[in-house]
Design an enzyme around this catalytic site. Structure first.
Site, PDB file in Angstrom:
ATOM      1  N   SER A 163      66.853 -22.558  62.123  1.00 22.73           N
ATOM      2  CA  SER A 163      66.810 -23.570  63.186  1.00 22.73           C
ATOM      3  C   SER A 163      65.467 -24.270  63.186  1.00 22.73           C
ATOM      4  CB  SER A 163      67.019 -22.882  64.544  1.00 22.73           C
ATOM      5  OG  SER A 163      66.709 -23.764  65.607  1.00 22.73           O
ATOM      6  N   TYR A 189      63.268 -16.522  70.229  1.00 19.17           N
ATOM      7  CA  TYR A 189      64.167 -17.269  69.345  1.00 19.17           C
ATOM      8  C   TYR A 189      63.397 -17.829  68.154  1.00 19.17           C
ATOM      9  CZ  TYR A 189      67.631 -20.656  67.762  1.00 19.17           C
ATOM     10  OH  TYR A 189      68.528 -21.367  66.994  1.00 19.17           O
TER      11      TYR A 189
END
Length: 329
Positions: A163, A189
């Protein structure tokens, strides 16, 4: 050559772009006789990846935690095998991998697509923070366990869905599980996705002599997935995605990719002949991404995410955390 410090990290003029779809990317590619495993393959971009590969002729194994939901979502897709797997449970990962290895089949494509995002602080039974455990350590373990089948294929690819969120955090070797620092879900994350990038680069460098190549990719901001389902409203507001009532801002909505656009880079990394002699790179918008040292700019890959020393250090730490030696030979 390897991609340490981003040595290979530059676009190759693939002919595709951010708006390219899976249908365009797979055109002319025949996957008959190929075997693929796609984690998280029963929803979102994972489901689109499964459909695209199955229609191109691959046998696609879809591991799922909720078999009934998966059956429903995968109904009507040809060449599918459904298996049970819970990425939050290391024993479940071992059982899944052992069953596949017992089949004696080679594994041509391992698509580590599943992930969680923006969740509150949770730990697995080992005490590992959940985003690190599911997004990275589970896939490290799965890849290590399936290594004999990848090697057997004599021409395999491991594709790890990362990501642009890796820019939220470098990997924190001193406290990866937030035992001594305040938990911030974006840091958790970001760290998990930086780990994915470092692993993808290091895996490629170690595995290429066995004709196994590895890639990391950013699918982009994709509408209609379940990924942000647990994120609190104030987080989306802080990121500038929604207004005070929780409505998606028009400019944000307009920038979102469709699911077929979001899965296109995964499919390209898994199948494109233009990557036959290039691995260990991070891709986005259906091309190799630019190297970017400016953390204020979204897009590209940050230099810390391709650091050779950290990649080797993370490999060793991952073996220690999972208890699994990942010897490539």
């Amino acid at each position: 050559m390897n991609n340490y410090q981003g040595a290979l990290q530059k676009p190759i003029n693939s002919g595709f772009n951010a708006k390219s779809t899976t249908e365009e990317v797979i055109k002319g590619i025949n996957l008959e006789g190929k075997i693929a495993i796609v984690t998280g393959g029963n929803s979102g971009i994972g489901l689109e990846t499964v459909k695209t590969m199955a229609i191109a002729g691959a046998t696609v194994i879809v591991p799922a935690r909720d078999i009934e939901k998966a059956k429903k979502n995968l109904a009507g897709i040809p060449n599918i095998e459904l298996e049970e797997l819970d990425l939050a449970n290391p024993d479940s990962i071992d059982r899944f991998a052992e069953k596949f290895l017992k089949s004696g089949r080679p594994l041509h494509l391992l698509i580590n697509n599943a992930g969680i995002m923006w969740v509150p602080l949770r730990r697995d039974h080992r005490g590992f923070e959940s985003q690190l455990a599911v997004n990275y350590l589970a896939h490290f373990q799965l890849t290590a366990r399936l290594w004999p089948a990848l090697k057997q294929a004599n021409g395999a690819r491991v594709v790890n869905v990362s990501s642009g969120g890796h820019q939220f955090s470098d990997f924190n070797f001193e406290d990866p599980n937030f035992l001594h620092r305040d938990y911030e879900t974006l840091l958790g994350y970001g760290q998990s996705k930086t780990a994915v990038n470092l692993f993808s680069m290091e895996l490629d460098n170690r595995a290429k002599e066995y004709n196994v190549r590895s890639y990391a990719l950013c699918p982009g901001a994709v509408g209609g997935t379940e990924l942000g389902r647990e994120a609190p409203l104030d987080l989306f507001q802080k990121l500038g995605y929604v207004d005070s009532e929780g409505n998606l801002l028009p400019e944000v909505k307009a920038s979102l990719k469709t699911i077929p656009q979001g899965a296109a880079t995964t499919v390209w990394c898994a199948t494109s002949p233009s990557l036959n002699d290039l691995g260990g790179v991070y891709c986005e918008n259906v091309d190799v991404a630019e190297l970017s040292s400016d953390v204020k700019i979204i897009g590209g890959i940050k230099t810390y995410s391709l650091d050779e020393t950290n990649a080797k250090r993370l490999w060793k730490l991952s073996e220690e955390m999972t208890g699994i030696p990942f010897d490539i030979n």
